[in-house]
Design an enzyme around this catalytic site. Structure first.
Site, PDB file in Angstrom:
ATOM      1  N   ILE A 211       0.826  -1.197   0.000  1.00 38.47           N
ATOM      2  CA  ILE A 211       0.000   0.000   0.000  1.00 38.47           C
ATOM      3  C   ILE A 211       0.869   1.259   0.000  1.00 38.47           C
ATOM      4  O   ILE A 211       0.556   2.234  -0.696  1.00 38.47           O
ATOM      5  CB  ILE A 211      -0.959  -0.032   1.222  1.00 38.47           C
ATOM      6  CG1 ILE A 211      -1.995  -1.155   1.019  1.00 38.47           C
ATOM      7  CG2 ILE A 211      -1.654   1.305   1.408  1.00 38.47           C
ATOM      8  CD1 ILE A 211      -2.902  -1.411   2.222  1.00 38.47           C
ATOM      9  N   ASP A 230      11.304   4.271   4.672  1.00 39.90           N
ATOM     10  CA  ASP A 230      11.102   2.912   5.186  1.00 39.90           C
ATOM     11  C   ASP A 230      12.333   2.523   5.998  1.00 39.90           C
ATOM     12  O   ASP A 230      13.325   3.257   6.032  1.00 39.90           O
ATOM     13  CB  ASP A 230      10.839   1.901   4.047  1.00 39.90           C
ATOM     14  CG  ASP A 230       9.834   0.820   4.480  1.00 39.90           C
ATOM     15  OD1 ASP A 230       9.989   0.264   5.587  1.00 39.90           O
ATOM     16  OD2 ASP A 230       8.887   0.553   3.719  1.00 39.90           O
ATOM     17  N   ASN A 280       1.837   5.579   6.971  1.00 38.63           N
ATOM     18  CA  ASN A 280       1.369   4.291   6.449  1.00 38.63           C
ATOM     19  C   ASN A 280       2.065   3.099   7.083  1.00 38.63           C
ATOM     20  O   ASN A 280       1.501   2.006   7.134  1.00 38.63           O
ATOM     21  CB  ASN A 280       1.564   4.262   4.925  1.00 38.63           C
ATOM     22  CG  ASN A 280       1.482   2.856   4.383  1.00 38.63           C
ATOM     23  OD1 ASN A 280       0.408   2.261   4.345  1.00 38.63           O
ATOM     24  ND2 ASN A 280       2.636   2.293   4.009  1.00 38.63           N
ATOM     25  N   ALA A 281       3.280   3.297   7.595  1.00 38.11           N
ATOM     26  CA  ALA A 281       4.055   2.178   8.145  1.00 38.11           C
ATOM     27  C   ALA A 281       3.260   1.456   9.227  1.00 38.11           C
ATOM     28  O   ALA A 281       2.704   2.086  10.121  1.00 38.11           O
ATOM     29  CB  ALA A 281       5.373   2.688   8.716  1.00 38.11           C
ATOM     30  N   GLY A 282       3.185   0.156   9.129  1.00 37.79           N
ATOM     31  CA  GLY A 282       2.472  -0.620  10.135  1.00 37.79           C
ATOM     32  C   GLY A 282       2.889  -2.072  10.063  1.00 37.79           C
ATOM     33  O   GLY A 282       3.333  -2.551   9.016  1.00 37.79           O
ATOM     34  N   TYR A 345      -2.963  -5.202  17.241  1.00 37.16           N
ATOM     35  CA  TYR A 345      -3.161  -4.429  16.002  1.00 37.16           C
ATOM     36  C   TYR A 345      -4.412  -3.552  16.103  1.00 37.16           C
ATOM     37  O   TYR A 345      -4.387  -2.356  15.782  1.00 37.16           O
ATOM     38  CB  TYR A 345      -3.268  -5.410  14.840  1.00 37.16           C
ATOM     39  CG  TYR A 345      -3.317  -4.787  13.473  1.00 37.16           C
ATOM     40  CD1 TYR A 345      -2.170  -4.223  12.904  1.00 37.16           C
ATOM     41  CD2 TYR A 345      -4.493  -4.769  12.738  1.00 37.16           C
ATOM     42  CE1 TYR A 345      -2.213  -3.669  11.630  1.00 37.16           C
ATOM     43  CE2 TYR A 345      -4.538  -4.222  11.466  1.00 37.16           C
ATOM     44  CZ  TYR A 345      -3.396  -3.672  10.918  1.00 37.16           C
ATOM     45  OH  TYR A 345      -3.435  -3.124   9.661  1.00 37.16           O
TER      46      TYR A 345
END
Lengths: 439, 439
Positions: A211, A230, A280-282, A345
């Site tokens: 994504i 990242d 967005n990092a997850g 989560y």
């Protein structure tokens, strides 16, 4: 990463079998294509939003319905004139005769007033009732069509253009059954609606794949210079994405103690400010709570939630976002509905919703916005690795009978990041094809 | 009206087959029994709610955990001391070692602070994150156990007793994954917690059958004199229910123009006031919108929503509710999630939620409360008539793997109608076994 069943169902033999056996029939969704024709669009209702909406539609590259066509690509109804539940019959009167004329991948949009801003309880009740109508229509229209409710605050009548463009276009292919709130805000109209982010810098975390990479591509397509961020371990993939979008790669472990400082220095030195920041990092570390180890809990919370808070703090404290800056966080349908095996989560992703809601007021005072997207089942390497039954359940249990694509999440983020979306603040938008799952 | 599969699955041969074939395994839910023993209950956490909660638990007919037991009937955690997301680890620390000790039909309750009332964004974020945790736990605990989140406003620490009693007891058998908000309010503690409605009058609409009849029975069990109201055509069944609960039968078509007037006169003449008013009457006329006729739309809206508004108006304007009066409306999960073929019904039921939210502030000024329950799949003659696949889907797609019973809705209404529930106002509580369906 491919939905083999959908590919099969779209083939000649597949289409025959799907119909004969009554199998799920995932429609082909209309997605963004530059300069794609669109129309006709019908507009009804007679509240305070009809005329401003007509003026916006007149500017768009679409054809307005003359009433003589057999089919419509979009049906828009201004319900802001409904001041009591007795007036809800106007929904029936407008949609009943024409709803079956909606083309595949059509759009149904109801405009209303935010119940919490209505002057009477009767009006607030009727406006809140619209939600039940739109969510039901989303489940009825079928064939890739979507239904949305847009609550426009008094004074925000001119702030709806970016939202209408998004909802009518193929960009919102996998967004349905959503309630959008638009508040009054100065609207920064771009010179070129095809490239609204020209001259802007966007930072996307977790951009090396999936994504995140799709977000980087879409924001670059919209004209932004994209800083792809990242972890160092993803360096090679990250460089590829950054090169592809003609952006910058930034290797950084967001959970490191000095990450906010390093990020702030990077922005101040290289770009002066970042107009768009996409969290967005997850990560996921799925286990039922009784079997989860402490590291699985804390790493998910730290990456998905705490690091976002620490970074927002430095972005805001050091004024690192541009004057019309945008923060967009990626939450999840799991954070809304909860999920077995994902206490860590879902806690982190519900926290992301809390973060957006708790800070929207303060960021608005600086002329900024903060919003979240909550993806449902999106086709990625992560979902491809799921057990078949779980995967098929997630894919089919939504109004589109299929999973979404990373680009669908990215398009939604691009709308929220749009310079003309200043009135869209504190929203949580699901990108889930109206998944049955919810709270 | 019976769940034949569950009956089969609970039989000796059924249990064997269910396990061998991995079929859905609906647990037998613990429901209300007068004087039933309950415990042990474990309490953790160290916020402002732990001590008031311990004092309430000391009064209840339950045993507190000494920490030496192998199994617990309820796990309660005060999370109000968590002031930032870094503190969410205390959830893991408390629940990880003991969650597997929860007995069947166990109770997991997390207490927190309403995010919108937190003084810092960090605290609001962490408190909002609790929702993701609790909804995930509801899907993990299994075997008929439930998980709830109770947000207690500052100053409402002493107003939680009726809610804790409800959530810990078998009365909340089919309520799970819910978020309850309790505000500060004078608490009217009943002399007898087993009969809190003694001396009170309750009016229940649609009382001749199904959920309405169950509501009449439970409110009568709680000590109320129940006025059972239904349309004249249901006269015979209505009289039976009224006789059974030693109440009064009132034949009235709520959609008639003079209904509010006749109802007001009835209350003023016969009972001076009605302490509890339950808007349960509702109809369905399912059709997709394109095939729905105008009467199907308007009759559903009128019965399910407009008539409730007209009646509330007269109840409030003429002060017909007692000093600690209660209005409870029956909404539906369809009103939250929308449903194919139910645009009329979902619009009306979303409107009921709007009505509750829009009037909660005004009724609180009169010392009253208004709340809604939203039933999911409840076993009635209506659901028994559904096509098998639809029925089985509705029955199994929830954390209890079974449909609820009318009594489950009734018990939830009795909690909201309780004289000690003055702090519970403007809530919408689903009675759905944590159905997967949602928004």
């Amino acid at each position: 990463m491919t939905d083999r069943y959908a590919t099969f169902a779209h083939s000649g033999a597949g289409r025959f079998l799907v119909r004969r056996l009554g199998l799920p029939d995932p429609p082909k969704l209309r997605r963004y294509e530059k300069g794609a024709e669109f129309g006709p669009v019908a507009l009804g209702g007679d509240g305070r939003l009809a005329e401003p909406t007509r003026q916006i539609l007149d500017k768009l590259p679409i054809s307005l319905s003359t009433g003589a066509e057999d089919r419509c690509a979009a049906l828009i109804f201004d319900a802001s004139g409904i001041t009591g539940s007795e007036g809800l019959g106007s929904l029936y009167e407008y949609f009943h005769p024409i709803v079956r004329s909606l083309l595949p991948s059509g759009r149904l949009v109801v405009l209303g007033s935010p119940p919490e801003m209505c002057t009477s309880a009767r009006e607030a009740t009727a406006q809140r009732a619209l939600e039940g109508f739109v969510r039901s229509m989303g489940k009825e229209v079928g064939r890739g069509s979507t239904a949305q409710l847009v609550y426009v605050a008094p004074g925000a009548e001119e702030a709806t253009e970016s939202t209408l463009r998004f909802l009518l276009s193929g960009r919102s292919a996998y967004v349905s059954g959503q309630v959008v709130r638009i508040g009054p805000a100065a609207v920064d109209v771009p010179d070129d609606w095809d490239q609204p982010l020209v001259g802007k810098t966007a930072i996307v975390t977790g951009a090396a794949r999936g994504i995140g990479a799709a977000i980087a591509r879409v924001l670059a397509r919209e004209g932004a210079h994209v800083v792809c961020l990242d972890v160092p371990a993803a360096g090679e993939e990250l460089a590829e994405v950054a090169n592809e979008v003609k952006g910058t790669a930034l290797q950084l472990d967001l959970t490191a103690e000095d990450a906010p400082r390093r990020l702030a220095d990077f922005i101040a030195t290289r770009h002066v400010h970042a107009d768009v920041f996409v969290h967005n990092a997850g990560i996921t570390r799925d286990k039922t709570l009784g079997r989860m180890d402490e590291g699985q809990w804390s790493s998910v919370l730290d990456v998905n939630l705490c690091s976002q808070e620490r970074i927002n703090d430095v972005l805001l404290a050091e004024n690192l976002l541009g004057g019309n800056g945008r923060i967009v966080s990626v939450s999840s349908v799991s954070g809304i509905a909860g999920n077995r095996g994902q206490t860590n989560y879902a806690t982190s992703k519900a926290g992301v919703i809390g973060l957006v809601q708790a800070t929207a007021g303060a960021v608005a005072e600086h002329g900024l916005t903060i919003n979240a997207v909550a993806p449902g089942f999106i086709e990625t390497t992560m979902t491809a690795a799921m057990p078949m039954f779980v995967r098929e359940g997630g894919r089919r249990l939504n109004s589109m009978s299929q999973g979404g694509l990373p680009v669908d999440v990215a398009e939604t983020i691009a709308w929220l990041a749009h310079p003309a979306s200043g009135g869209v603040n504190g929203n949580v938008i699901r990108v889930c094809g109206q998944s049955l799952l919810g709270a």
